[in-house]
Design a protein around this motif. Sequence first.
Motif, PDB file in Angstrom:
ATOM      1  N   SER A 198      14.500 -14.545 -20.820  1.00 19.82           N
ATOM      2  CA  SER A 198      15.663 -14.762 -19.952  1.00 19.82           C
ATOM      3  C   SER A 198      16.661 -15.751 -20.543  1.00 19.82           C
ATOM      4  CB  SER A 198      15.189 -15.271 -18.594  1.00 19.82           C
ATOM      5  OG  SER A 198      14.491 -16.495 -18.756  1.00 19.82           O
TER       6      SER A 198
ATOM      7  N   TRP B 118      18.626 -15.761 -23.441  1.00 21.02           N
ATOM      8  CA  TRP B 118      19.915 -15.231 -23.904  1.00 21.02           C
ATOM      9  C   TRP B 118      20.773 -14.681 -22.778  1.00 21.02           C
ATOM     10  CZ3 TRP B 118      22.161 -17.013 -27.818  1.00 21.02           C
ATOM     11  CH2 TRP B 118      21.455 -17.407 -28.939  1.00 21.02           C
ATOM     12  N   PRO B 119      20.207 -13.924 -21.834  1.00 21.80           N
ATOM     13  CA  PRO B 119      21.062 -13.503 -20.713  1.00 21.80           C
ATOM     14  C   PRO B 119      21.654 -14.684 -19.955  1.00 21.80           C
ATOM     15  CG  PRO B 119      19.065 -12.192 -20.751  1.00 21.80           C
ATOM     16  CD  PRO B 119      18.900 -13.269 -21.780  1.00 21.80           C
ATOM     17  N   ARG B 120      20.880 -15.749 -19.788  1.00 22.59           N
ATOM     18  CA  ARG B 120      21.404 -16.914 -19.070  1.00 22.59           C
ATOM     19  C   ARG B 120      22.488 -17.627 -19.866  1.00 22.59           C
ATOM     20  NH1 ARG B 120      15.596 -19.038 -16.924  1.00 22.59           N
ATOM     21  NH2 ARG B 120      15.343 -17.433 -15.322  1.00 22.59           N
TER      22      ARG B 120
ATOM     23  N   LEU C 276      25.561 -15.424 -19.491  1.00 18.53           N
ATOM     24  CA  LEU C 276      26.090 -15.510 -18.134  1.00 18.53           C
ATOM     25  C   LEU C 276      26.722 -16.874 -17.854  1.00 18.53           C
ATOM     26  CD1 LEU C 276      23.298 -13.597 -16.233  1.00 18.53           C
ATOM     27  CD2 LEU C 276      25.714 -12.955 -16.362  1.00 18.53           C
TER      28      LEU C 276
ATOM     29  N   MET D 149      23.723 -11.812 -11.291  1.00 21.91           N
ATOM     30  CA  MET D 149      22.967 -11.543 -12.520  1.00 21.91           C
ATOM     31  C   MET D 149      22.133 -12.752 -12.948  1.00 21.91           C
ATOM     32  SD  MET D 149      23.323  -8.466 -13.462  1.00 21.91           S
ATOM     33  CE  MET D 149      23.561  -7.803 -11.841  1.00 21.91           C
TER      34      MET D 149
ATOM     35  N   SER E 196      18.080 -12.954 -13.261  1.00 17.23           N
ATOM     36  CA  SER E 196      17.393 -13.323 -14.506  1.00 17.23           C
ATOM     37  C   SER E 196      16.091 -14.073 -14.245  1.00 17.23           C
ATOM     38  CB  SER E 196      18.315 -14.155 -15.403  1.00 17.23           C
ATOM     39  OG  SER E 196      18.469 -15.465 -14.894  1.00 17.23           O
TER      40      SER E 196
END
Length: 164
Positions: free
Chosen positions: A39, A41-43, A46, A21, A25
Motif C-alpha cells: 500500500s 506506493w498507492p498512498r 494519492l 482511494m 488502501s
Amino acid sequence: MERLNRDTFVAVFLLLFCGVMFWASFDIREPDYGMLPPSAWPRVILTLMSFLSVIYLVRSLSRGPDGPGAYPGEPKSLLGWIAYWRNPIACFALFAGYLTAIPWFGMLISGVAFVFCLLTFLGGWSPRRLLLHAAVAIFAVGGMWSIFTYGLRVLLPTGEWTGI
C-alpha cells in the motif's frame, strides 16, 4: 453556488476521490515478510495527487465565479465540441486500439504501433518525421520491453498471432 466555478467542483471531486482511494488502501493485505508494504506506493501517489488537488482548489476559489466568456474557446455545438476535443478523443481511441491489439500482437508490437501512431497523429506526417516517430517508438518501447523482460524478468503479454 453562484460564487463557485467549474474548476472548484472538479477540485472537490478530486479531493473526495483521493480520500476514498486512500481509505481503500487500508484494505490492501500486508504480507508477513519485512518488505515495503504494497500500500506504500498507492498512498504516496494519492498524497501527491491530494496536495495538487488542494492547490487546484485554492486557485479555483481565488479565480472567482464563471461568467459570460469565462471559457472563450468553448464550443457551442456537438460538431464544434468534437473538433475542439479532437486530439484527446483520438488519443483515447488509439489507446483503446492498443489495448485491443495486445492479446493478438503482444506488448512489444502493439506498444510500438501505438506510440508510432500517436506520434504521427500529434506530430505530423512528413517523411522525416515518420522516420523519427518510428525510431522513437522502436527505441522507447523496445528499450522498456527489454528492461522489463530481461532485466527485471517480468512476463509481459505475448501475442497470440506473433508469439512475441
